[in-house]
Design a protein around this motif. Structure first.
Motif, PDB file in Angstrom:
ATOM      1  N   UNK A  93       0.831  -1.192   0.000  1.00 22.90           N
ATOM      2  CA  UNK A  93       0.000   0.000   0.000  1.00 22.90           C
ATOM      3  C   UNK A  93       0.870   1.248   0.000  1.00 22.90           C
ATOM      4  N   UNK A  94       0.512   2.179  -0.855  1.00 18.71           N
ATOM      5  CA  UNK A  94       1.158   3.485  -0.879  1.00 18.71           C
ATOM      6  C   UNK A  94       0.167   4.486  -0.318  1.00 18.71           C
ATOM      7  N   UNK A  95       0.580   5.246   0.698  1.00 19.04           N
ATOM      8  CA  UNK A  95      -0.318   6.221   1.323  1.00 19.04           C
ATOM      9  C   UNK A  95      -0.037   7.608   0.771  1.00 19.04           C
ATOM     10  N   UNK A  96      -0.999   8.482   0.967  1.00 22.21           N
ATOM     11  CA  UNK A  96      -0.836   9.865   0.545  1.00 22.21           C
ATOM     12  C   UNK A  96      -0.333  10.686   1.708  1.00 22.21           C
ATOM     13  N   UNK A  97      -1.116  11.673   2.109  1.00 25.39           N
ATOM     14  CA  UNK A  97      -0.688  12.584   3.172  1.00 25.39           C
ATOM     15  C   UNK A  97      -1.032  12.066   4.564  1.00 25.39           C
ATOM     16  N   UNK A  98      -1.739  10.958   4.668  1.00 29.00           N
ATOM     17  CA  UNK A  98      -2.136  10.420   5.972  1.00 29.00           C
ATOM     18  C   UNK A  98      -0.944   9.702   6.603  1.00 29.00           C
ATOM     19  N   UNK A  99      -0.793   9.842   7.906  1.00 30.31           N
ATOM     20  CA  UNK A  99       0.280   9.165   8.617  1.00 30.31           C
ATOM     21  C   UNK A  99       0.141   7.653   8.468  1.00 30.31           C
ATOM     22  N   UNK A 100       1.258   6.982   8.319  1.00 33.54           N
ATOM     23  CA  UNK A 100       1.262   5.533   8.140  1.00 33.54           C
ATOM     24  C   UNK A 100       0.594   4.843   9.329  1.00 33.54           C
ATOM     25  N   UNK A 101       0.853   5.294  10.542  1.00 30.49           N
ATOM     26  CA  UNK A 101       0.257   4.667  11.726  1.00 30.49           C
ATOM     27  C   UNK A 101      -1.263   4.764  11.693  1.00 30.49           C
ATOM     28  N   UNK A 102      -1.782   5.880  11.249  1.00 26.18           N
ATOM     29  CA  UNK A 102      -3.233   6.063  11.139  1.00 26.18           C
ATOM     30  C   UNK A 102      -3.781   5.121  10.076  1.00 26.18           C
ATOM     31  N   UNK A 103      -3.102   5.034   8.972  1.00 31.25           N
ATOM     32  CA  UNK A 103      -3.511   4.167   7.874  1.00 31.25           C
ATOM     33  C   UNK A 103      -3.496   2.698   8.325  1.00 31.25           C
ATOM     34  N   UNK A 104      -2.445   2.273   9.000  1.00 30.54           N
ATOM     35  CA  UNK A 104      -2.344   0.892   9.495  1.00 30.54           C
ATOM     36  C   UNK A 104      -3.480   0.576  10.463  1.00 30.54           C
TER      37      UNK A 104
END
Length: 75
Positions: free
Chosen positions: A5-16
């Protein structure tokens, strides 16, 4: 199955954290490299896999998803 997964401006921890709540997701780990998150998914069939993939792709901050099946060879 592993999803990269490639995230945008959202923090990786939030995305996870958000991705980890999706049914079918075994775990979601932040990583370094060309992708930001590796998601381990377990599905009974292709239909379920497609549903999990769609849910991962719609998670906040996800901009791209790539799938890599994991082959278990009896040994």
């Amino acid at each position: 199955m592993r999803k990269k997964v490639l995230t945008g401006s959202v923090l990786v921890a939030v995305c996870c954290a958000e991705i980890s709540k999706i049914p079918g997701v075994v775990k979601a780990d932040g990583v370094t490299g060309p992708y930001d998150v590796i998601v381990h998914v377990q599905a009974e069939d292709t239909e379920q896999l497609l549903l999990v993939t769609a849910n991962v792709h719609s998670a906040e901050g996800v901009t791209r998803v790539s799938s890599t099946p994991i082959a278990h060879v009896p040994g």
